[in-house]
Design a protein around this motif. Structure first.
Motif, PDB file in Angstrom:
ATOM      1  N   VAL A  19      90.134  57.341  62.521  1.00 45.98           N
ATOM      2  CA  VAL A  19      89.906  56.574  63.678  1.00 45.98           C
ATOM      3  C   VAL A  19      89.097  57.832  64.572  1.00 45.98           C
ATOM      4  CG1 VAL A  19      90.718  55.803  65.760  1.00 45.98           C
ATOM      5  CG2 VAL A  19      91.396  54.970  63.691  1.00 45.98           C
ATOM      6  N   ARG A  20      89.859  59.261  64.691  1.00 48.26           N
ATOM      7  CA  ARG A  20      88.945  60.117  65.428  1.00 48.26           C
ATOM      8  C   ARG A  20      87.786  60.488  64.687  1.00 48.26           C
ATOM      9  NH1 ARG A  20      91.844  63.147  68.704  1.00 48.26           N
ATOM     10  NH2 ARG A  20      93.878  62.879  67.619  1.00 48.26           N
ATOM     11  N   ALA A  21      87.456  60.304  63.436  1.00 51.24           N
ATOM     12  CA  ALA A  21      86.434  60.931  62.744  1.00 51.24           C
ATOM     13  C   ALA A  21      85.277  59.866  62.782  1.00 51.24           C
ATOM     14  CB  ALA A  21      86.610  60.986  61.376  1.00 51.24           C
ATOM     15  N   PHE A  22      85.749  58.717  62.625  1.00 53.87           N
ATOM     16  CA  PHE A  22      84.691  57.575  62.776  1.00 53.87           C
ATOM     17  C   PHE A  22      84.277  57.519  64.363  1.00 53.87           C
ATOM     18  CE2 PHE A  22      83.532  53.231  64.312  1.00 53.87           C
ATOM     19  CZ  PHE A  22      82.591  52.722  63.635  1.00 53.87           C
ATOM     20  N   LEU A  23      85.098  57.539  65.506  1.00 51.33           N
ATOM     21  CA  LEU A  23      84.884  57.576  66.782  1.00 51.33           C
ATOM     22  C   LEU A  23      83.841  58.739  67.183  1.00 51.33           C
ATOM     23  CD1 LEU A  23      87.659  55.903  68.655  1.00 51.33           C
ATOM     24  CD2 LEU A  23      85.648  54.606  67.931  1.00 51.33           C
ATOM     25  N   ASP A  24      84.127  59.993  66.858  1.00 48.98           N
ATOM     26  CA  ASP A  24      83.303  60.930  66.771  1.00 48.98           C
ATOM     27  C   ASP A  24      82.066  60.723  66.228  1.00 48.98           C
ATOM     28  OD1 ASP A  24      83.301  63.941  67.919  1.00 48.98           O
ATOM     29  OD2 ASP A  24      82.955  64.179  65.538  1.00 48.98           O
ATOM     30  N   SER A  25      81.932  60.242  65.231  1.00 50.93           N
ATOM     31  CA  SER A  25      80.448  59.933  64.669  1.00 50.93           C
ATOM     32  C   SER A  25      79.679  58.811  65.501  1.00 50.93           C
ATOM     33  CB  SER A  25      80.678  59.330  63.167  1.00 50.93           C
ATOM     34  OG  SER A  25      81.092  57.985  63.344  1.00 50.93           O
ATOM     35  N   VAL A  28      82.250  58.695  70.590  1.00 49.10           N
ATOM     36  CA  VAL A  28      83.409  58.368  71.385  1.00 49.10           C
ATOM     37  C   VAL A  28      84.258  59.071  71.351  1.00 49.10           C
ATOM     38  CG1 VAL A  28      84.769  56.220  71.768  1.00 49.10           C
ATOM     39  CG2 VAL A  28      82.411  55.755  71.109  1.00 49.10           C
ATOM     40  N   LEU A  29      84.866  59.697  72.321  1.00 50.88           N
ATOM     41  CA  LEU A  29      86.106  60.593  72.492  1.00 50.88           C
ATOM     42  C   LEU A  29      87.593  59.482  72.108  1.00 50.88           C
ATOM     43  CD1 LEU A  29      87.449  63.105  73.389  1.00 50.88           C
ATOM     44  CD2 LEU A  29      88.051  62.103  75.380  1.00 50.88           C
ATOM     45  N   TYR A  30      88.316  60.082  71.339  1.00 50.31           N
ATOM     46  CA  TYR A  30      89.795  59.305  71.067  1.00 50.31           C
ATOM     47  C   TYR A  30      90.666  60.737  70.920  1.00 50.31           C
ATOM     48  CZ  TYR A  30      93.368  57.069  68.826  1.00 50.31           C
ATOM     49  OH  TYR A  30      94.676  56.711  68.523  1.00 50.31           O
ATOM     50  N   GLU A  31      91.628  60.465  71.795  1.00 50.09           N
ATOM     51  CA  GLU A  31      92.705  61.082  71.657  1.00 50.09           C
ATOM     52  C   GLU A  31      94.053  60.365  71.800  1.00 50.09           C
ATOM     53  OE1 GLU A  31      90.813  64.705  74.517  1.00 50.09           O
ATOM     54  OE2 GLU A  31      92.561  63.780  75.378  1.00 50.09           O
ATOM     55  N   HIS A  32      95.100  61.093  71.642  1.00 55.88           N
ATOM     56  CA  HIS A  32      96.459  60.160  71.555  1.00 55.88           C
ATOM     57  C   HIS A  32      97.652  61.010  72.454  1.00 55.88           C
ATOM     58  CE1 HIS A  32      99.146  57.118  70.121  1.00 55.88           C
ATOM     59  NE2 HIS A  32      99.825  57.981  69.992  1.00 55.88           N
ATOM     60  N   TRP A  33      98.036  60.386  73.401  1.00 57.76           N
ATOM     61  CA  TRP A  33      99.122  60.864  74.281  1.00 57.76           C
ATOM     62  C   TRP A  33     100.394  60.480  73.649  1.00 57.76           C
ATOM     63  CZ3 TRP A  33      96.968  59.708  79.816  1.00 57.76           C
ATOM     64  CH2 TRP A  33      95.570  60.708  80.199  1.00 57.76           C
ATOM     65  N   ASN A  34     101.598  60.927  74.103  1.00 58.60           N
ATOM     66  CA  ASN A  34     102.806  60.620  73.817  1.00 58.60           C
ATOM     67  C   ASN A  34     103.432  59.630  74.803  1.00 58.60           C
ATOM     68  OD1 ASN A  34     105.495  60.036  73.324  1.00 58.60           O
ATOM     69  ND2 ASN A  34     106.058  62.331  73.684  1.00 58.60           N
ATOM     70  N   PRO A  35     103.440  58.367  74.509  1.00 58.48           N
ATOM     71  CA  PRO A  35     103.797  57.178  75.029  1.00 58.48           C
ATOM     72  C   PRO A  35     105.268  57.195  75.186  1.00 58.48           C
ATOM     73  CG  PRO A  35     103.201  56.370  73.146  1.00 58.48           C
ATOM     74  CD  PRO A  35     102.666  57.782  73.065  1.00 58.48           C
ATOM     75  N   LYS A 119      78.792  49.062  70.995  1.00 61.61           N
ATOM     76  CA  LYS A 119      77.714  48.897  70.066  1.00 61.61           C
ATOM     77  C   LYS A 119      77.453  50.491  69.465  1.00 61.61           C
ATOM     78  CE  LYS A 119      72.723  47.721  69.968  1.00 61.61           C
ATOM     79  NZ  LYS A 119      71.639  47.053  70.338  1.00 61.61           N
ATOM     80  N   GLY A 120      77.584  50.478  68.178  1.00 64.64           N
ATOM     81  CA  GLY A 120      77.519  51.630  67.567  1.00 64.64           C
ATOM     82  C   GLY A 120      76.081  51.929  67.115  1.00 64.64           C
ATOM     83  N   THR A 121      76.015  53.022  66.125  1.00 62.92           N
ATOM     84  CA  THR A 121      74.729  53.205  65.706  1.00 62.92           C
ATOM     85  C   THR A 121      74.125  52.297  64.979  1.00 62.92           C
ATOM     86  OG1 THR A 121      75.818  54.312  63.753  1.00 62.92           O
ATOM     87  CG2 THR A 121      75.158  55.756  65.474  1.00 62.92           C
ATOM     88  N   ASP A 122      72.851  51.991  64.640  1.00 62.55           N
ATOM     89  CA  ASP A 122      71.918  50.975  64.177  1.00 62.55           C
ATOM     90  C   ASP A 122      72.609  50.667  62.850  1.00 62.55           C
ATOM     91  OD1 ASP A 122      70.444  50.738  66.219  1.00 62.55           O
ATOM     92  OD2 ASP A 122      68.689  51.995  65.154  1.00 62.55           O
ATOM     93  N   ASP A 123      73.183  51.611  62.095  1.00 67.26           N
ATOM     94  CA  ASP A 123      73.878  51.200  60.776  1.00 67.26           C
ATOM     95  C   ASP A 123      75.001  50.818  60.745  1.00 67.26           C
ATOM     96  OD1 ASP A 123      74.786  54.215  61.344  1.00 67.26           O
ATOM     97  OD2 ASP A 123      75.491  54.432  59.605  1.00 67.26           O
ATOM     98  N   VAL A 124      75.867  50.822  61.812  1.00 65.98           N
ATOM     99  CA  VAL A 124      77.207  50.304  62.129  1.00 65.98           C
ATOM    100  C   VAL A 124      77.106  49.023  62.697  1.00 65.98           C
ATOM    101  CG1 VAL A 124      79.347  50.808  63.332  1.00 65.98           C
ATOM    102  CG2 VAL A 124      78.289  52.379  61.984  1.00 65.98           C
TER     103      VAL A 124
END
Length: 179
Positions: A19-25, A28-35, A119-124
């Motif tokens: 998820v992090r790798a896709f969003l980085d591409s 989009v920033l993605y992090e995870h906090w301890n709920p 809305k992602g990149t044109d290919d996505v």
């Protein structure tokens, strides 16, 4: 943990690193906090008193301040949405149209579930980011998106802003978007 659904291909992306790798591409920033550090009585509570809201913010204060320091956010608040929210459907209509902002749109989910359609990149093309407690996302300024609730219609989230006026949306008309 967040999951991605790519609308054009029906592909699903799971697992924090994927998820992090896709969003980085997609910038989009993605992090995870301890709920789990939220007191048990607040983990599934969606109607909060002012004192309970302050308790949620205090619980995540270190995480919030760390993110704010790294990204330049100046103010933050807590939003709670559920079927108990007055005029929920009207409020969701405001959120559920594609728009942009002149700053990042940041949500740190502390309870419940929500979904960003981005809305992602044109290919996505458009993709959904299904979020749950602990997920933190920052959609970059000027990137078309919208946020809504998932089927359970319950969420508590920290919102962070650079602009002290808070949430200001700019409509984005896109014939390519289909719900």
């Amino acid at each position: 943990m967040a999951e991605i659904h790519i609308r054009n291909t029906n592909e699903r992306i799971q697992g924090e690193e994927n998820v992090r790798a896709f969003l980085d591409s997609q910038e989009v920033l993605y992090e995870h906090w301890n709920p789990g550090k939220l007191p048990a009585e607040l983990q599934e509570k969606f109607v909060l008193s002012d004192e309970e809201k302050a308790q949620v913010l205090a619980t995540f204060d270190e995480d919030i301040r760390d993110l704010a320091d790294r990204r330049g956010y100046k103010v933050w608040d807590l939003i709670t949405l559920s079927d108990a929210t007055p005029n929920l459907d009207e409020l969701l209509k405001k959120f559920e149209s594609v728009h942009t902002h002149t700053e990042d749109e940041v949500r740190a989910i502390t309870a419940g579930k929500g979904i960003f359609i981005i809305k992602g990149t044109d290919d996505v093309g458009y993709f959904d980011v299904e979020l749950e407690a602990g997920d933190v996302i920052s959609v970059p300024e000027h990137k078309p998106h919208f946020f809504t609730l998932m089927d359970n219609r319950q969420i508590v989230a920290v919102r962070l802003f650079i602009e002290t006026e808070g949430w200001i949306a700019h409509p984005f008309a896109d014939a390519a978007f289909a719900k």
